[in-house]
Write an enzyme that holds these catalytic residues in place. Sequence first.
Site, mmCIF file in Angstrom:
data_model
loop_
_atom_site.group_PDB
_atom_site.id
_atom_site.type_symbol
_atom_site.label_atom_id
_atom_site.label_comp_id
_atom_site.label_asym_id
_atom_site.label_seq_id
_atom_site.Cartn_x
_atom_site.Cartn_y
_atom_site.Cartn_z
ATOM 1 N N GLY A 51 0.660 -1.142 0.147
ATOM 2 C CA GLY A 51 0.000 0.014 -0.013
ATOM 3 C C GLY A 51 0.914 1.217 -0.118
ATOM 4 N N GLY A 97 1.664 2.645 -2.557
ATOM 5 C CA GLY A 97 1.364 3.448 -3.851
ATOM 6 C C GLY A 97 2.559 3.268 -4.877
ATOM 7 C CB SER A 98 4.046 -0.028 -6.215
ATOM 8 O OG SER A 98 2.630 -0.800 -6.361
ATOM 9 C CB SER A 99 -0.485 1.695 -9.225
ATOM 10 O OG SER A 99 -0.832 0.410 -8.829
ATOM 11 C CB ALA A 132 5.679 5.173 -7.161
ATOM 12 C CG ASP A 187 -1.756 7.855 -4.779
ATOM 13 O OD1 ASP A 187 -2.094 8.846 -5.154
ATOM 14 O OD2 ASP A 187 -2.135 6.779 -4.995
HETATM 15 O O1 PMV Z 1 -4.947 2.761 0.064
HETATM 16 P P1 PMV Z 1 -4.122 4.254 -0.274
HETATM 17 O O2 PMV Z 1 -3.001 4.013 0.311
HETATM 18 O O3 PMV Z 1 -4.076 4.310 -1.669
HETATM 19 O O4 PMV Z 1 -4.945 5.015 0.178
HETATM 20 C C1 PMV Z 1 -6.280 5.396 0.032
HETATM 21 C C2 PMV Z 1 -6.676 6.857 0.463
HETATM 22 C C3 PMV Z 1 -7.930 7.242 0.270
HETATM 23 O O5 PMV Z 1 -8.376 8.486 0.858
HETATM 24 C C4 PMV Z 1 -9.112 6.033 0.948
HETATM 25 C C5 PMV Z 1 -8.314 7.409 -1.215
HETATM 26 C C6 PMV Z 1 -7.798 8.407 -2.116
HETATM 27 O O6 PMV Z 1 -7.428 8.515 -2.969
HETATM 28 O O7 PMV Z 1 -7.116 9.359 -1.220
#
Ligand code: PMV
Length: 322
Positions: A108, A110-112, A114, A155
């Site tokens: 989680g 955020g590899s996609s 990145a 992200d």
């Molecule tokens: O699951 P992650 O780390 O990509 O985080 C999602 C965070 C959310 O607020 C639920 C969705 C978003 O795009 O902001």
Amino acid sequence: MKKVTVTAPGKLLLFGEHAVVHGKPCIVTSVNQRLQLKAEKINDKLFILEAPDVAISNYEKPLNKIGKGEIPKGAKFIELALANFLKKHRIEGGVKITTISQFKSTFGFGSSSASAVCLIKAVSELFSIKLSQKEFFNIAYKTVIDIQGVGSGFDLAAAIYGGTLYYVYPGKIIKPLKINKLPLIVGYTGIKADTATLVKAVNAKAKKYPKIFKSIFDDIELIVEDAIKALLKNDLEKLGELMNLNQGYLEAIGVGSDRLANLIYAARNAGAFGAKLSGAGGGDCMIAVASSRNIKAVKSAIKDAGGQVLEVVVNIEGVKRI
Ligand code: PMV
């Protein structure tokens, strides 16, 4: 120039997840586990991808077909980012892309996102296109929306800008926060969260209980505002309390899980100032802060509760050429 290599950091959401999709601010920090991408010009009008970390090998497509038809999951963000970049800048050059990640795509981190950010950085350098950070963000954000339909883009901001950011969707405010060292404890649940599904579930509940959700998101905004002050003062005790408050609201909107709760309570019981999930919920990672004398005990408690402690340094430099 024939070849460019770039890297971008992964990220962890500190405060404000989900509320950020509903127009509220969040705080995100970048982590020292990075994704690396090499882009090479090739003579044929082809897109070739090697991404062993996500089981993509020898993937090849004519340039005029990219972004269309069936695309394997591991290739989507890179292919769509390339399609969006080439279309916007009317470029028709063939490229071979190779990626290597320092972290598992299941964390989680955020590899996609990145990978999309790395792709845009690398091809803009390869084809000598100057992009402002905002133009850069916009191409990356379009890519995420083309693929997922939902997402705040926090992200992408972390991968592009690096550091620790105050972020308002969709890139309306991206403000670096000058924070000190943040000794964040990170525990991985071993379960991959499905962000799009969780975001849609929260949206559905927010529609059913509009007033309650409005008030919850308003309160999360207050937590984020206080968290900024605590971060800037390096007040870990307050940061922990605010994490606990934020976690309460995340439970209320239905994105907690028993595994996350186990690790969060284990951390709190071992003396952490506070702990919460990070990101969409349902799985992925939890984060905690503790005084330096309790860090070891908190990490052991997370391990004993079945979590994997990830050693990360936060507040790291954004995408860069190497
Ligand atoms: O699951 P992650 O780390 O990509 O985080 C999602 C965070 C959310 O607020 C639920 C969705 C978003 O795009 O902001």
